[in-house]
Design an enzyme around this catalytic site. Sequence first.
Site, PDB file in Angstrom:
ATOM      1  N   ASP A  40      -2.915  10.139   3.474  1.00 48.46           N
ATOM      2  CA  ASP A  40      -4.315   9.732   3.555  1.00 48.46           C
ATOM      3  C   ASP A  40      -5.123  10.766   4.341  1.00 48.46           C
ATOM      4  O   ASP A  40      -5.127  10.749   5.573  1.00 48.46           O
ATOM      5  CB  ASP A  40      -4.401   8.348   4.238  1.00 48.46           C
ATOM      6  CG  ASP A  40      -5.838   7.828   4.338  1.00 48.46           C
ATOM      7  OD1 ASP A  40      -6.736   8.445   3.715  1.00 48.46           O
ATOM      8  OD2 ASP A  40      -6.050   6.814   5.031  1.00 48.46           O
ATOM      9  N   ASP A  76     -12.375   6.749   3.179  1.00 48.90           N
ATOM     10  CA  ASP A  76     -11.185   6.569   4.025  1.00 48.90           C
ATOM     11  C   ASP A  76     -10.731   5.104   4.050  1.00 48.90           C
ATOM     12  O   ASP A  76      -9.650   4.797   4.548  1.00 48.90           O
ATOM     13  CB  ASP A  76     -11.493   7.065   5.444  1.00 48.90           C
ATOM     14  CG  ASP A  76     -10.233   7.301   6.266  1.00 48.90           C
ATOM     15  OD1 ASP A  76      -9.125   7.294   5.671  1.00 48.90           O
ATOM     16  OD2 ASP A  76     -10.346   7.492   7.489  1.00 48.90           O
ATOM     17  N   LYS A  81     -10.677  12.739   7.574  1.00 46.21           N
ATOM     18  CA  LYS A  81     -10.227  12.413   8.929  1.00 46.21           C
ATOM     19  C   LYS A  81     -10.230  13.666   9.794  1.00 46.21           C
ATOM     20  O   LYS A  81      -9.957  14.754   9.286  1.00 46.21           O
ATOM     21  CB  LYS A  81      -8.783  11.884   8.879  1.00 46.21           C
ATOM     22  CG  LYS A  81      -8.622  10.502   8.318  1.00 46.21           C
ATOM     23  CD  LYS A  81      -7.162  10.068   8.401  1.00 46.21           C
ATOM     24  CE  LYS A  81      -6.944   8.716   7.740  1.00 46.21           C
ATOM     25  NZ  LYS A  81      -7.622   7.613   8.439  1.00 46.21           N
ATOM     26  N   GLU A  88      -9.517   3.550   1.702  1.00 44.83           N
ATOM     27  CA  GLU A  88      -8.928   3.628   0.362  1.00 44.83           C
ATOM     28  C   GLU A  88      -7.819   2.609   0.139  1.00 44.83           C
ATOM     29  O   GLU A  88      -7.535   2.245  -0.992  1.00 44.83           O
ATOM     30  CB  GLU A  88      -8.373   5.046   0.122  1.00 44.83           C
ATOM     31  CG  GLU A  88      -6.956   5.323   0.666  1.00 44.83           C
ATOM     32  CD  GLU A  88      -6.818   5.147   2.180  1.00 44.83           C
ATOM     33  OE1 GLU A  88      -7.837   5.245   2.874  1.00 44.83           O
ATOM     34  OE2 GLU A  88      -5.690   4.887   2.652  1.00 44.83           O
ATOM     35  N   ARG A 110      -7.587  -0.642   0.829  1.00 48.43           N
ATOM     36  CA  ARG A 110      -8.037  -1.887   0.198  1.00 48.43           C
ATOM     37  C   ARG A 110      -8.439  -1.648  -1.253  1.00 48.43           C
ATOM     38  O   ARG A 110      -8.380  -2.549  -2.086  1.00 48.43           O
ATOM     39  CB  ARG A 110      -9.189  -2.486   1.019  1.00 48.43           C
ATOM     40  CG  ARG A 110     -10.396  -1.601   1.089  1.00 48.43           C
ATOM     41  CD  ARG A 110     -11.358  -2.000   2.205  1.00 48.43           C
ATOM     42  NE  ARG A 110     -10.928  -1.520   3.522  1.00 48.43           N
ATOM     43  CZ  ARG A 110     -11.644  -1.673   4.637  1.00 48.43           C
ATOM     44  NH1 ARG A 110     -12.808  -2.301   4.598  1.00 48.43           N
ATOM     45  NH2 ARG A 110     -11.194  -1.197   5.767  1.00 48.43           N
ATOM     46  N   ASP A 112       1.299   6.438   5.424  1.00 44.97           N
ATOM     47  CA  ASP A 112       0.355   5.449   4.913  1.00 44.97           C
ATOM     48  C   ASP A 112       0.903   4.709   3.685  1.00 44.97           C
ATOM     49  O   ASP A 112       0.198   3.926   3.064  1.00 44.97           O
ATOM     50  CB  ASP A 112      -0.985   6.136   4.610  1.00 44.97           C
ATOM     51  CG  ASP A 112      -2.167   5.219   4.825  1.00 44.97           C
ATOM     52  OD1 ASP A 112      -1.995   4.173   5.475  1.00 44.97           O
ATOM     53  OD2 ASP A 112      -3.259   5.543   4.315  1.00 44.97           O
ATOM     54  N   LYS A 131       0.859  -1.192   0.000  1.00 46.70           N
ATOM     55  CA  LYS A 131       0.000   0.000   0.000  1.00 46.70           C
ATOM     56  C   LYS A 131       0.892   1.238   0.000  1.00 46.70           C
ATOM     57  O   LYS A 131       1.698   1.437   0.909  1.00 46.70           O
ATOM     58  CB  LYS A 131      -0.913  -0.001   1.238  1.00 46.70           C
ATOM     59  CG  LYS A 131      -1.708   1.311   1.422  1.00 46.70           C
ATOM     60  CD  LYS A 131      -2.723   1.213   2.560  1.00 46.70           C
ATOM     61  CE  LYS A 131      -3.350   2.585   2.890  1.00 46.70           C
ATOM     62  NZ  LYS A 131      -4.313   2.538   3.998  1.00 46.70           N
TER      63      LYS A 131
HETATM   64  N1  BES Z   1      -4.623   4.491   6.719  1.00 42.87           N
HETATM   65  C1  BES Z   1      -5.759   4.172   7.474  1.00 42.87           C
HETATM   66  C2  BES Z   1      -5.482   3.156   8.596  1.00 42.87           C
HETATM   67  C3  BES Z   1      -4.537   3.586   9.675  1.00 42.87           C
HETATM   68  C4  BES Z   1      -5.009   4.164  10.831  1.00 42.87           C
HETATM   69  C5  BES Z   1      -3.172   3.357   9.547  1.00 42.87           C
HETATM   70  C6  BES Z   1      -4.126   4.535  11.827  1.00 42.87           C
HETATM   71  C7  BES Z   1      -2.304   3.718  10.553  1.00 42.87           C
HETATM   72  C8  BES Z   1      -2.780   4.319  11.703  1.00 42.87           C
HETATM   73  C9  BES Z   1      -6.850   3.580   6.579  1.00 42.87           C
HETATM   74  O1  BES Z   1      -6.864   4.032   5.272  1.00 42.87           O
HETATM   75  C10 BES Z   1      -8.161   3.940   7.192  1.00 42.87           C
HETATM   76  O2  BES Z   1      -8.446   5.089   7.311  1.00 42.87           O
HETATM   77  N2  BES Z   1      -8.950   2.920   7.562  1.00 42.87           N
HETATM   78  C11 BES Z   1     -10.211   3.116   8.168  1.00 42.87           C
HETATM   79  C12 BES Z   1     -11.144   2.093   7.586  1.00 42.87           C
HETATM   80  C13 BES Z   1     -12.594   2.324   7.932  1.00 42.87           C
HETATM   81  C14 BES Z   1     -13.068   3.604   7.299  1.00 42.87           C
HETATM   82  C15 BES Z   1     -13.415   1.151   7.448  1.00 42.87           C
HETATM   83  C16 BES Z   1     -10.066   2.924   9.682  1.00 42.87           C
HETATM   84  O3  BES Z   1      -9.239   2.108  10.092  1.00 42.87           O
HETATM   85  O4  BES Z   1     -10.720   3.624  10.410  1.00 42.87           O
HETATM   86 ZN    ZN Z   2      -4.992   4.678   4.512  1.00 41.20          ZN
HETATM   87 ZN    ZN Z   3      -7.971   5.828   4.986  1.00 46.61          ZN
END
Ligand code: BES
Ligand code: ZN
Ligand code: ZN
Length: 501
Positions: A272, A350, A279, A352, A354, A291, A267
């Site tokens: 992000d 968010d 966010k 993104e 996957r 990220d 990734k």
């Molecule tokens: N990049 C984030 C995940 C993340 C969070 C990495 C904290 C490192 C530290 C990812 O893209 C994300 O925002 N995931 C969301 C998914 C949700 C919207 C289903 C999450 O984990 O809240």
């Molecule tokens: Zn992310």
């Molecule tokens: Zn994200």
Amino acid sequence: MSRNPAKLIPTDFSQLPGLDALEAVTIKAGGPSKKTTATGYAVTSDQMPPRSLGLSRDALEKHRFDGEVGQTLVLAQEDGTVKIAVGLGRAEEVDANVLRDSAAAFARAAADHSDIAFVISDALEEEDAARFLTEGILLARYRYVELKNEPKHTALSSVMLDISATKSREIASGINKGKVAARATIVARDLTNTPPGHLTATDFAEVVKTLGRKYGFDVKSFDKAALIKMGCGGLLGVNRGSAEEPRLIKLHYRPRKAIGHLGIVGKGITYDSGGISLKPSDPMHLLMKMDMGGAGAVTGAFTALADAGVSCEVTGWLMCTDNMISGDAYRLGDVLVAADGTTVEITNTDAEGRVVMMDGLALAHQEHVDAVVDIATLTGASIVALGEKYAAVFSNSDQLGDMVVESAHAVDEPVWHLPLEQSYRKNMQSKVADMTNAASNRFGGAITAALFLEHFAGDTPWAHIDIAGPMQVDKDDLWRSGGATGFGARTLVELAKNFNA
Ligand code: BES
Ligand code: ZN
Ligand code: ZN
């Protein structure tokens, strides 16, 4: 390199400052040299301290030093140098992790010294000892100071490893192995620490090309026009809100007689913001320049494949873009089409990671690799489940899953295997597309993200490493220096070494 229209980024800015610093260090077998100003002496908790330290166990204990792993005691000498007692724990429990950790503790206790030496006897086999000590010292002395005008940091210049008087060939080979492993982690850290404006997807491709020429792997980069032809609707969809072009960076390593073909997908979200599902501006958001830690780990690992003598073919796919907001950003309700034709309804912009990874996995599947491993800072839910120290591992193959866990264990990158509970798929049912990108509830978020990715690997043995937790640490912790940890790079090297399909 980047668009950098206002020339705000100095032309001598390096995206790999830690690698430059690493190349300036000499590590050799032998006792303290004339230059040495700090010498560490390994002291176990249950045996006599080395005579050259000049202190008895009683004297050490009076200073509350009992030889536990990671403990250090700095003893100033009249000539201005220092001797440092370094705890090893119980003699019979000394292993790779103990050596790496004690060497790291020593390197930190000697942080003000450029020329250091470490004296140790009877620890593992000489080559392994040299390797793990080298890793610990180099990783602990890493600092990201590229953007500080006056860095308060003493760079390492020379290291002498006094392990045994005779086995200098074995020690030299161990030092080299340690350097190659540390380099993989350091490259990953450098890329991950670089601010988002200093590392666009386009920059990323240029850096990887430079590394490919230097360390023996081929690199092809696919721009927006190429991605449209390839049908990478996920990477293109996430990129829509960005002023920067996306890049799919394909890395390829092939030894002379390859046994097996391993695919690795990373990734590479260079920043992000969350997109329309923005966010909050909290400390977690500030970390989102990291990220692309998965793509960073893959890049780091590739720098080690040739030097580590990996005997399988390895292909990497780095899915790079930032996730931004604009009048053209992808929206909730949009349906994106993956490289394999799967349609995905976006229910959260968010989620993104996957979405860009689905194209990478579909391409790896199309290429008929024998197995594919993906690595991603994918979910906050994995941090909730396991805390910051552990990465979550998922796999559709027990054999590959075990291999990933064992490889990670061997390099002290803690991971934990979580279940791919198929019944949770119902939370990703879409009314208009084949599935949604985010689940309808927050429960088991690391698992639902993994289930989403599993679909795109098809029948290829696949494992997924979610490194959202361990991608960074707030402050120094043994071999992890504050900031990006480079987690995963050494696991991937170890996996490639063990892989023969
Ligand atoms: N990049 C984030 C995940 C993340 C969070 C990495 C904290 C490192 C530290 C990812 O893209 C994300 O925002 N995931 C969301 C998914 C949700 C919207 C289903 C999450 O984990 O809240
Ligand atoms: Zn992310
Ligand atoms: Zn994200």
